[in-house]
Motif scaffolding. Sequence first.
Motif, PDB file in Angstrom:
ATOM      1  N   VAL A 270       0.822  -1.215   0.000  1.00  0.00           N
ATOM      2  CA  VAL A 270       0.000   0.000   0.000  1.00  0.00           C
ATOM      3  C   VAL A 270       0.857   1.267   0.000  1.00  0.00           C
ATOM      4  O   VAL A 270       0.367   2.337  -0.349  1.00  0.00           O
ATOM      5  N   LEU A 271       2.117   1.149   0.394  1.00  0.00           N
ATOM      6  CA  LEU A 271       3.084   2.232   0.253  1.00  0.00           C
ATOM      7  C   LEU A 271       4.318   1.654  -0.402  1.00  0.00           C
ATOM      8  O   LEU A 271       4.857   0.648   0.068  1.00  0.00           O
ATOM      9  N   ASN A 272       4.768   2.289  -1.468  1.00  0.00           N
ATOM     10  CA  ASN A 272       5.827   1.699  -2.285  1.00  0.00           C
ATOM     11  C   ASN A 272       6.990   2.679  -2.432  1.00  0.00           C
ATOM     12  O   ASN A 272       6.975   3.561  -3.291  1.00  0.00           O
ATOM     13  N   ASP A 273       7.979   2.561  -1.538  1.00  0.00           N
ATOM     14  CA  ASP A 273       9.219   3.324  -1.626  1.00  0.00           C
ATOM     15  C   ASP A 273       8.951   4.836  -1.675  1.00  0.00           C
ATOM     16  O   ASP A 273       9.435   5.549  -2.548  1.00  0.00           O
ATOM     17  N   VAL A 274       8.184   5.325  -0.691  1.00  0.00           N
ATOM     18  CA  VAL A 274       7.792   6.738  -0.643  1.00  0.00           C
ATOM     19  C   VAL A 274       8.836   7.550   0.114  1.00  0.00           C
ATOM     20  O   VAL A 274       9.201   7.217   1.248  1.00  0.00           O
ATOM     21  N   SER A 275       9.306   8.612  -0.514  1.00  0.00           N
ATOM     22  CA  SER A 275      10.228   9.546   0.141  1.00  0.00           C
ATOM     23  C   SER A 275       9.694  10.965  -0.020  1.00  0.00           C
ATOM     24  O   SER A 275       9.228  11.350  -1.103  1.00  0.00           O
ATOM     25  N   ALA A 276       9.747  11.737   1.045  1.00  0.00           N
ATOM     26  CA  ALA A 276       9.301  13.133   0.989  1.00  0.00           C
ATOM     27  C   ALA A 276       9.761  13.835   2.257  1.00  0.00           C
ATOM     28  O   ALA A 276       9.916  13.211   3.305  1.00  0.00           O
ATOM     29  N   THR A 277       9.964  15.135   2.151  1.00  0.00           N
ATOM     30  CA  THR A 277      10.231  15.981   3.306  1.00  0.00           C
ATOM     31  C   THR A 277       9.059  16.940   3.444  1.00  0.00           C
ATOM     32  O   THR A 277       8.731  17.665   2.500  1.00  0.00           O
ATOM     33  N   LEU A 278       8.420  16.928   4.611  1.00  0.00           N
ATOM     34  CA  LEU A 278       7.204  17.717   4.837  1.00  0.00           C
ATOM     35  C   LEU A 278       7.533  18.842   5.810  1.00  0.00           C
ATOM     36  O   LEU A 278       7.582  18.637   7.021  1.00  0.00           O
ATOM     37  N   ALA A 279       7.771  20.026   5.269  1.00  0.00           N
ATOM     38  CA  ALA A 279       8.197  21.148   6.097  1.00  0.00           C
ATOM     39  C   ALA A 279       7.248  22.339   6.022  1.00  0.00           C
ATOM     40  O   ALA A 279       7.253  23.186   6.915  1.00  0.00           O
ATOM     41  N   GLU A 280       6.429  22.414   4.983  1.00  0.00           N
ATOM     42  CA  GLU A 280       5.559  23.574   4.801  1.00  0.00           C
ATOM     43  C   GLU A 280       4.447  23.618   5.858  1.00  0.00           C
ATOM     44  O   GLU A 280       4.056  22.602   6.410  1.00  0.00           O
ATOM     45  N   ARG A 281       3.899  24.795   6.067  1.00  0.00           N
ATOM     46  CA  ARG A 281       2.897  24.980   7.122  1.00  0.00           C
ATOM     47  C   ARG A 281       1.563  24.324   6.767  1.00  0.00           C
ATOM     48  O   ARG A 281       0.874  23.809   7.645  1.00  0.00           O
ATOM     49  N   ARG A 282       1.195  24.333   5.500  1.00  0.00           N
ATOM     50  CA  ARG A 282      -0.088  23.754   5.073  1.00  0.00           C
ATOM     51  C   ARG A 282       0.163  22.808   3.895  1.00  0.00           C
ATOM     52  O   ARG A 282       0.551  23.259   2.808  1.00  0.00           O
ATOM     53  N   ILE A 283      -0.041  21.525   4.140  1.00  0.00           N
ATOM     54  CA  ILE A 283       0.208  20.507   3.118  1.00  0.00           C
ATOM     55  C   ILE A 283      -1.057  19.682   2.931  1.00  0.00           C
ATOM     56  O   ILE A 283      -1.645  19.196   3.905  1.00  0.00           O
TER      57      ILE A 283
END
Length: 227
Positions: free
Chosen positions: A16-29
């Motif tokens: 259900v998740l396949n090699d997901v990479s991300a950086t979540l830094a913003e105030r509203r995502i």
Amino acid sequence: MIQLENVTHAYDGRVVLNDVSATLAERRIGLIGANGSGKSTLARTLNGLVVPDSGRVLVDGADTREDVRTIRRRVGFVFSNADTQIIMPTVAEDVAIGLRGNGLNREETADLVDAILRRHGLAAHRDHPAHLLSGGQKQMLALASVLVTEPEVLVCDEPTTLLDLRNVGIVTETLRALEQQVILLTHHLDTLVGFDRVLVMDDGRIVFDGEPKAAISHYVDLIGARP
């Protein structure tokens, strides 16, 4: 800041998740995708409700595998169905339970509970049975019960799904006004106007990452291309 590094997860052999990479830094995502795209599972990895089979999720450098208690104090989570979060008999009790173990005395706890209830329009319902609230009031109670603990990040998994148009507006405006970083999963695409960033998920992957208008357009085209 939340970082996902090569996150993969499966249920009963189905990825259900396949090699997901991300950086979540913003105030509203925003996070959007069709049912079954993996977005709810991804959201649950952000505070350790789901631990990935491989890869890792870091919250300000802390790994969800190793320090989940600290991470859950930093990252609050609101579910789509408030009934799954409301566990105490009355409105005030449901908010107060989140403050247990914080070293507050009874008076300090009551003051914080009253303040958060006033802020979210529930002061008149303080001693009412929580299960008798309207759908919109229940969702505001679910929000208040998380926000009273003062998390740095609020992850909301489709909090407006079961609400009428008026209450969608109330919840949306409440989220917009918060000081916390908000990561919002939603099918109400117009609620993402003014967000800093929107991720589109499909088949367990992030397939688009950009500003709201472009992301929504990509998502609409993606759904429209399906038979």
